[in-house]
Design a protein around this motif. Structure first.
Motif, PDB file in Angstrom:
ATOM      1  N   UNK A   1     -27.531 -74.255 -58.309  1.00  0.00           N
ATOM      2  CA  UNK A   1     -27.281 -74.967 -59.569  1.00  0.00           C
ATOM      3  C   UNK A   1     -26.527 -76.254 -59.258  1.00  0.00           C
ATOM      4  N   UNK A   2     -27.083 -77.377 -59.699  1.00  0.00           N
ATOM      5  CA  UNK A   2     -26.426 -78.663 -59.459  1.00  0.00           C
ATOM      6  C   UNK A   2     -25.297 -78.880 -60.464  1.00  0.00           C
ATOM      7  N   UNK A   3     -24.091 -79.079 -59.951  1.00  0.00           N
ATOM      8  CA  UNK A   3     -22.913 -79.320 -60.794  1.00  0.00           C
ATOM      9  C   UNK A   3     -22.071 -80.388 -60.097  1.00  0.00           C
ATOM     10  N   UNK A   4     -22.589 -81.614 -60.006  1.00  0.00           N
ATOM     11  CA  UNK A   4     -21.918 -82.636 -59.188  1.00  0.00           C
ATOM     12  C   UNK A   4     -20.563 -83.069 -59.748  1.00  0.00           C
ATOM     13  N   UNK A   5     -19.614 -83.233 -58.848  1.00  0.00           N
ATOM     14  CA  UNK A   5     -18.357 -83.854 -59.224  1.00  0.00           C
ATOM     15  C   UNK A   5     -18.533 -85.369 -59.102  1.00  0.00           C
ATOM     16  N   UNK A   6     -17.734 -86.143 -59.800  1.00  0.00           N
ATOM     17  CA  UNK A   6     -17.837 -87.606 -59.664  1.00  0.00           C
ATOM     18  C   UNK A   6     -17.538 -88.039 -58.226  1.00  0.00           C
ATOM     19  N   UNK A   7     -18.443 -88.828 -57.667  1.00  0.00           N
ATOM     20  CA  UNK A   7     -18.240 -89.361 -56.316  1.00  0.00           C
ATOM     21  C   UNK A   7     -18.715 -90.810 -56.300  1.00  0.00           C
ATOM     22  N   UNK A   8     -18.034 -91.664 -57.076  1.00  0.00           N
ATOM     23  CA  UNK A   8     -18.459 -93.067 -57.185  1.00  0.00           C
ATOM     24  C   UNK A   8     -18.103 -93.860 -55.933  1.00  0.00           C
ATOM     25  N   UNK A   9     -18.399 -95.140 -55.983  1.00  0.00           N
ATOM     26  CA  UNK A   9     -18.160 -96.001 -54.825  1.00  0.00           C
ATOM     27  C   UNK A   9     -16.709 -95.956 -54.345  1.00  0.00           C
ATOM     28  N   UNK A  10     -15.760 -95.921 -55.285  1.00  0.00           N
ATOM     29  CA  UNK A  10     -14.345 -95.913 -54.893  1.00  0.00           C
ATOM     30  C   UNK A  10     -14.012 -94.682 -54.055  1.00  0.00           C
ATOM     31  N   UNK A  11     -14.542 -93.536 -54.454  1.00  0.00           N
ATOM     32  CA  UNK A  11     -14.265 -92.308 -53.707  1.00  0.00           C
ATOM     33  C   UNK A  11     -14.951 -92.339 -52.336  1.00  0.00           C
ATOM     34  N   UNK A  12     -16.137 -92.905 -52.284  1.00  0.00           N
ATOM     35  CA  UNK A  12     -16.829 -93.044 -51.000  1.00  0.00           C
ATOM     36  C   UNK A  12     -16.056 -93.972 -50.067  1.00  0.00           C
ATOM     37  N   UNK A  13     -15.513 -95.062 -50.624  1.00  0.00           N
ATOM     38  CA  UNK A  13     -14.717 -95.992 -49.819  1.00  0.00           C
ATOM     39  C   UNK A  13     -13.477 -95.303 -49.283  1.00  0.00           C
ATOM     40  N   UNK A  14     -12.835 -94.482 -50.120  1.00  0.00           N
ATOM     41  CA  UNK A  14     -11.663 -93.723 -49.680  1.00  0.00           C
ATOM     42  C   UNK A  14     -12.041 -92.707 -48.606  1.00  0.00           C
TER      43      UNK A  14
ATOM     44  N   UNK B   1     -22.395 -64.496 -58.087  1.00  0.00           N
ATOM     45  CA  UNK B   1     -23.399 -64.872 -57.110  1.00  0.00           C
ATOM     46  C   UNK B   1     -24.071 -66.210 -57.374  1.00  0.00           C
ATOM     47  N   UNK B   2     -23.696 -66.895 -58.450  1.00  0.00           N
ATOM     48  CA  UNK B   2     -24.252 -68.223 -58.716  1.00  0.00           C
ATOM     49  C   UNK B   2     -23.755 -69.214 -57.677  1.00  0.00           C
ATOM     50  N   UNK B   3     -24.687 -69.958 -57.101  1.00  0.00           N
ATOM     51  CA  UNK B   3     -24.345 -70.986 -56.116  1.00  0.00           C
ATOM     52  C   UNK B   3     -24.376 -72.346 -56.800  1.00  0.00           C
ATOM     53  N   UNK B   4     -23.259 -73.049 -56.772  1.00  0.00           N
ATOM     54  CA  UNK B   4     -23.169 -74.393 -57.340  1.00  0.00           C
ATOM     55  C   UNK B   4     -23.050 -75.407 -56.209  1.00  0.00           C
ATOM     56  N   UNK B   5     -23.776 -76.501 -56.332  1.00  0.00           N
ATOM     57  CA  UNK B   5     -23.607 -77.620 -55.404  1.00  0.00           C
ATOM     58  C   UNK B   5     -22.842 -78.723 -56.114  1.00  0.00           C
ATOM     59  N   UNK B   6     -21.726 -79.141 -55.514  1.00  0.00           N
ATOM     60  CA  UNK B   6     -20.860 -80.150 -56.117  1.00  0.00           C
ATOM     61  C   UNK B   6     -21.036 -81.523 -55.497  1.00  0.00           C
ATOM     62  N   UNK B   7     -21.407 -81.562 -54.227  1.00  0.00           N
ATOM     63  CA  UNK B   7     -21.478 -82.822 -53.485  1.00  0.00           C
ATOM     64  C   UNK B   7     -22.751 -82.821 -52.633  1.00  0.00           C
TER      65      UNK B   7
END
Length: 202
Positions: free
Chosen positions: A20-33, A97-103
């Motif tokens: 199950x896709x449940x993405x957390x916010x990972x915008x450019x600022x977080x990628x830069x960090x 047993x639910x598998x969530x993908x966050x990233x």
């Protein structure tokens, strides 16, 4: 061509579980960090996770998936090490047993000091090793996910580790002196010996 054939055969032997896709916010600022963190700790100026060699198993010390999600989604300095970006894991497995993908698997997550540059992080909702190993649905889902990742990326069974085993990994690398011996106690070697025995071959 041979590598492609091997990959296809491995995927057939270890099919992708339902995720199950449940993405957390990972915008450019977080990628830069994340790239800056990677540069400080590993000498790698990138947020990209390339050629992963390790899978690290954790438990969340929370009662629910939502509590875990609420920990990872805000991009706040973590309370222990006080660094940015905030901590995260690629996957969280709920008690049912639910598998969530966050990233996305192509992005580094801060889940294990010394190994973030080369590892997937899998969290299990629970308070202890016993919670994870004693929950048949959660454990079965965990083994399916880990087997699929291991086979897809050619990760050795011995490199499926618990967080507590991080310092003994041959891939452990840490440039920050005060963190060279930092680890956590979740998913001990004894627990992971039992876990790895159930993984099976590709």
């Amino acid at each position: 061509m041979l590598a492609l054939i091997v990959s296809v055969l491995a995927t057939a032997a270890a099919p992708q579980p339902t995720i199950v896709q449940k993405p957390i916010p990972f915008p450019r600022a977080r990628k830069t960090q994340m790239a800056a963190y990677s540069k400080r700790h590993y000498g790698i100026d990138s947020y990209r996770l390339r050629e992963p060699k390790v899978i690290v198993e954790h438990y969340t010390v929370t009662e629910t998936f939502q509590q875990t999600y609420n920990t990872f989604a805000p991009n706040n300095p973590d309370p222990e090490l006080k660094e940015l970006p905030g901590t995260c894991a690629h996957y969280v497995i709920d008690r049912d047993g639910t598998i969530y993908q966050l990233v996305p698997r192509s992005i580094m997550c801060r889940h294990t000091v010394g190994l973030n540059y080369t590892s997937f992080g899998i969290e299990h909702v629970g308070m202890s090793d016993g919670d994870v190993m004693g929950n048949k649905r959660q454990l079965a889902a965990s083994l399916r996910l880990t087997r699929w990742l291991r086979c897809r990326y050619g990760i050795a069974t011995k490199d499926v580790i618990g967080h507590s085993e991080s310092l003994s990994s041959p891939f452990h690398t840490e440039r920050v002196e005060r963190l060279k011996q930092q680890t956590h106690g979740d998913m001990t070697r004894a627990t992971m010996k039992k876990y790895r025995a159930q993984l099976g071959a590709c």
